[in-house]
Design an enzyme around this catalytic site. Structure first.
Site, PDB file in Angstrom:
ATOM      1  N   LYS A  76     -56.814 -12.627  38.570  1.00 20.39           N
ATOM      2  CA  LYS A  76     -56.536 -11.260  39.006  1.00 20.39           C
ATOM      3  C   LYS A  76     -57.779 -10.366  39.041  1.00 20.39           C
ATOM      4  CE  LYS A  76     -51.704 -11.166  37.539  1.00 20.39           C
ATOM      5  NZ  LYS A  76     -50.673 -10.457  36.766  1.00 20.39           N
ATOM      6  N   ASP A 112     -48.023  -5.232  39.812  1.00 24.44           N
ATOM      7  CA  ASP A 112     -47.599  -5.375  38.417  1.00 24.44           C
ATOM      8  C   ASP A 112     -47.300  -3.992  37.839  1.00 24.44           C
ATOM      9  OD1 ASP A 112     -47.790  -8.169  38.183  1.00 24.44           O
ATOM     10  OD2 ASP A 112     -49.933  -8.064  37.744  1.00 24.44           O
TER      11      ASP A 112
END
Length: 290
Positions: A76, A112
């Protein structure tokens, strides 16, 4: 509704993605909208590829006609250096979990944080955000903490088994939200902090099948608290069960998992997904042990 002539090829890059529920979740929702949608996992573990190969894999996907990729651990942050553009929130978080491929360019987003934010709003409407305690300062904790502050949390205290990590996270968040009271504390102070807190966010692996147990003493929970967990396998963690037994308002980890998928699906297709339907599909996949 988009026409059936439209098609999408999407991938998930990360470690251990072979058993992810995300492909089935996206493909089923696409079916309801009449979209041709293929979602494939790119498992770094199976391929024996390091996270640093994320850029190479993105480029290969672009050349093969992929429309987008979801990105999970440990890529990420690594993927940032290969992107052409970032959403404001992804730039502030310095983490990306969704990459759109548009006109040959890579555009990074973070669903997220938005997934947890929408889960909090829908699953715990009206929850007091005056004083929130968060356990966990890793990647998932960065997203949940950012979402809490974006939702209006006034006082956020971050705790982690690694004090340096909790301090670093709190300091980074304080720079982004200078008008808020953001601090870190040693994990041993959880008891005193919970006595003052309105709610608790749990963002560590404790409670997963591979890491069973409770992240804190259940006696610290009071009925006035709300409790949000990000662990979803099992969906009813020991924390979720203990909080429910105390009369707390509870948000299980499946809400964030579905929330991030909902937001990613919308970004990729431009189509508004049905959150409730995706939640039910997600729960059915968990029951099947998929």
């Amino acid at each position: 509704m988009s026409t059936p002539a439209e098609s999408y090829l999407v991938g998930l890059i990360g470690e251990g993605t072979t058993h992810s529920l995300t492909p089935a979740l996206h493909e089923r929702e696409a079916d309801h909208h009449g979209l041709r949608y293929i979602y494939r996992t790119v498992d770094l573990t199976v391929l024996a590829r390091p996270a640093d190969d994320a850029g190479t894999l993105l480029s290969a996907g672009r050349d093969l006609g992929f429309n987008a990729f979801n990105i999970t651990v440990p890529a990420k942050q690594v993927v940032l250096r290969y992107l052409d553009d970032l959403s404001d929130d992804a730039a502030r978080l310095e983490a990306v979990n969704t990459v759109l491929i548009r006109d040959g360019k890579f555009i990074g987003h973070n669903t997220d944080y938005s997934g947890f934010g929408s889960a909090l709003e829908e699953g715990l409407p009206g929850a007091s955000l005056g004083h929130v305690v968060q356990l966990g300062a890793g990647g998932a904790g960065a997203a949940t903490a950012y979402a809490l502050l974006a939702a209006g949390a006034q006082h956020l205290c971050v705790l982690d088994l690694d004090p340096a990590r909790s301090r670093e996270r709190a300091e980074a968040l304080a720079r982004l939200f200078p008008d808020r009271n953001i601090e870190w504390r040693p994990i041993g102070e959880i008891g005193d902090l919970m006595s003052e807190a309105d709610g608790l966010v749990h963002a560590t692996p404790v409670g997963m099948h591979a890491h069973p147990g409770m992240p804190l003493d259940g006696d610290l929970l009071q009925s006035r608290h709300w409790v949000a967990d990000i662990v979803y396998r099992p969906i009813e963690t020991e924390l979720v069960k203990a909080a429910g037994a105390k009369g707390c308002r509870v948000l299980d980890g499946g809400h964030m998992a579905v929330g991030q998928a909902v937001d990613a699906f919308r970004l990729i297709t431009g189509v508004e997904p049905d959150r409730a339907r995706m939640r039910q599909h997600f729960l059915s996949l968990l029951r099947q042990g998929t």
